[in-house]
Motif scaffolding. Sequence first.
Motif, short mmCIF file in Angstrom:
data_model
loop_
_atom_site.label_atom_id
_atom_site.label_comp_id
_atom_site.label_asym_id
_atom_site.label_seq_id
_atom_site.Cartn_x
_atom_site.Cartn_y
_atom_site.Cartn_z
N ALA A 185 8.78 -14.63 28.25
CA ALA A 185 8.87 -14.18 26.86
C ALA A 185 9.55 -15.24 25.99
N ILE A 186 9.23 -15.17 24.70
CA ILE A 186 9.89 -16.04 23.73
C ILE A 186 10.10 -15.25 22.45
N ASP A 187 11.20 -15.51 21.76
CA ASP A 187 11.50 -14.90 20.47
C ASP A 187 11.33 -15.95 19.38
N ILE A 188 10.54 -15.63 18.37
CA ILE A 188 10.23 -16.55 17.27
C ILE A 188 10.85 -16.02 15.99
N TRP A 189 11.66 -16.84 15.33
CA TRP A 189 12.23 -16.39 14.06
C TRP A 189 11.61 -17.07 12.85
N GLY A 190 10.74 -18.06 13.06
CA GLY A 190 10.07 -18.65 11.90
C GLY A 190 9.39 -19.96 12.21
N PHE A 191 8.93 -20.60 11.15
CA PHE A 191 8.18 -21.85 11.25
C PHE A 191 8.61 -22.78 10.11
N THR A 192 8.32 -24.06 10.28
CA THR A 192 8.56 -25.05 9.23
C THR A 192 7.25 -25.76 8.93
N LEU A 193 6.91 -25.85 7.66
CA LEU A 193 5.69 -26.52 7.24
C LEU A 193 5.88 -28.03 7.20
N GLY A 194 4.77 -28.73 7.07
CA GLY A 194 4.82 -30.19 7.03
C GLY A 194 5.63 -30.74 5.88
N GLU A 238 13.40 -13.06 6.32
CA GLU A 238 13.43 -13.09 4.87
C GLU A 238 12.07 -12.85 4.22
N GLN A 239 10.98 -13.12 4.94
CA GLN A 239 9.68 -13.12 4.26
C GLN A 239 8.61 -12.25 4.91
N PHE A 240 8.92 -11.55 6.01
CA PHE A 240 7.87 -10.78 6.67
C PHE A 240 7.27 -9.74 5.73
N ARG A 241 8.08 -9.08 4.93
CA ARG A 241 7.58 -8.03 4.04
C ARG A 241 7.37 -8.53 2.61
N ARG A 276 2.03 -16.01 0.24
CA ARG A 276 1.39 -16.59 1.43
C ARG A 276 2.28 -16.53 2.67
N GLU A 277 3.58 -16.72 2.49
CA GLU A 277 4.47 -16.73 3.65
C GLU A 277 4.46 -15.37 4.37
N GLY A 278 4.61 -14.28 3.60
CA GLY A 278 4.58 -12.96 4.20
C GLY A 278 3.23 -12.65 4.82
N GLN A 279 2.16 -13.04 4.12
CA GLN A 279 0.81 -12.83 4.65
C GLN A 279 0.63 -13.55 5.97
N TYR A 280 1.09 -14.79 6.02
CA TYR A 280 0.95 -15.59 7.24
C TYR A 280 1.68 -14.94 8.40
N LEU A 281 2.92 -14.53 8.19
CA LEU A 281 3.72 -13.93 9.25
C LEU A 281 3.07 -12.65 9.78
N ARG A 282 2.63 -11.79 8.89
CA ARG A 282 2.03 -10.53 9.32
C ARG A 282 0.72 -10.77 10.08
N ASN A 329 7.79 -4.42 12.30
CA ASN A 329 7.09 -3.13 12.28
C ASN A 329 7.32 -2.32 13.56
N SER A 330 7.99 -2.92 14.55
CA SER A 330 8.18 -2.24 15.84
C SER A 330 9.45 -1.40 15.87
N ASP A 331 10.58 -2.02 15.63
CA ASP A 331 11.86 -1.33 15.66
C ASP A 331 12.92 -2.22 15.02
N ALA A 332 14.11 -1.65 14.84
CA ALA A 332 15.19 -2.39 14.18
C ALA A 332 15.64 -3.59 14.98
N ALA A 333 15.53 -3.52 16.32
CA ALA A 333 15.98 -4.63 17.17
C ALA A 333 15.14 -5.89 16.96
N HIS A 334 13.93 -5.73 16.41
CA HIS A 334 13.06 -6.88 16.17
C HIS A 334 12.79 -7.06 14.68
N GLY A 335 13.77 -6.70 13.88
CA GLY A 335 13.63 -6.79 12.43
C GLY A 335 13.69 -8.21 11.90
N LYS A 336 14.19 -9.14 12.71
CA LYS A 336 14.36 -10.50 12.22
C LYS A 336 13.62 -11.54 13.05
#
Length: 224
Positions: free
Chosen positions: A155-164, A173-176, A180-186, A203-210
């Motif tokens: 398993a791996i936990d991902i908290w985000g990405f960095t663009l070029g 900060e941007q999932f909801r 474009r950032e929120g759209q991409y994440l969802r 969208n799963s639970d509070a433990a995976h809110g970030k």
Amino acid sequence: MAARLGIVAALGLVLLAAACAPRQQQPVPQAPPPAHGGALMMWPNRDAIQSACLNDLQATGAQFELIAQAEPGKDGCTLQNGVKLLRSNLNLNRPVELTCPMALRLVQFEREVLLPEAQKLFGQSLAQLNHAGGFTCKAMTGNGSRISEHGHGRAIDIWGFTLGDGGRISVAEQFRARGREGQYLREMNRAACRYFSVVLGPNSDAAHGKHFHWDIGQWKRCGA
């Protein structure tokens, strides 16, 4: 007598020429290629199936190091056929320890989904994948009697990405968020359900809110 002396002299010249001739060099055994480059090989202390995965991972261009086979720990956590992934298709915010199959699945998902979709949506590629860890010995969220897939490196936990261009995309900060950032994440977390067994996020639970949780364990759940 003169003829016999001539024969002896000729024989001496032949022997002298043979002694002076350069000797043919013996081939020097070549060292095996490093873990992140070179020809296909059998990997030390790995069986045929494990070696096949490592060769497939190597063929993607990912950079990694082998991790010694680990015996189960006191809590049942273990890492078999493990690698320390130094770079996938992207830079990583730090190296991550995973099983080879999990690392290979992540690299495939990057190549087939994360990278082309970022190029389509943002007009530029991703530069970095930002994660919160892979292999770590802990219990499953919501069920303390079971070991998390993190405890086996699956398993791996991902908290985000960095663009070029340096722009950051953050799950927390941007999932909801609109845009474009929120759209991409969802969209990427939904797409992950086609590649991973369990996909969790805000969208799963509070433990995976970030962060996103992606694993290749035996259970199936798409909580995207």
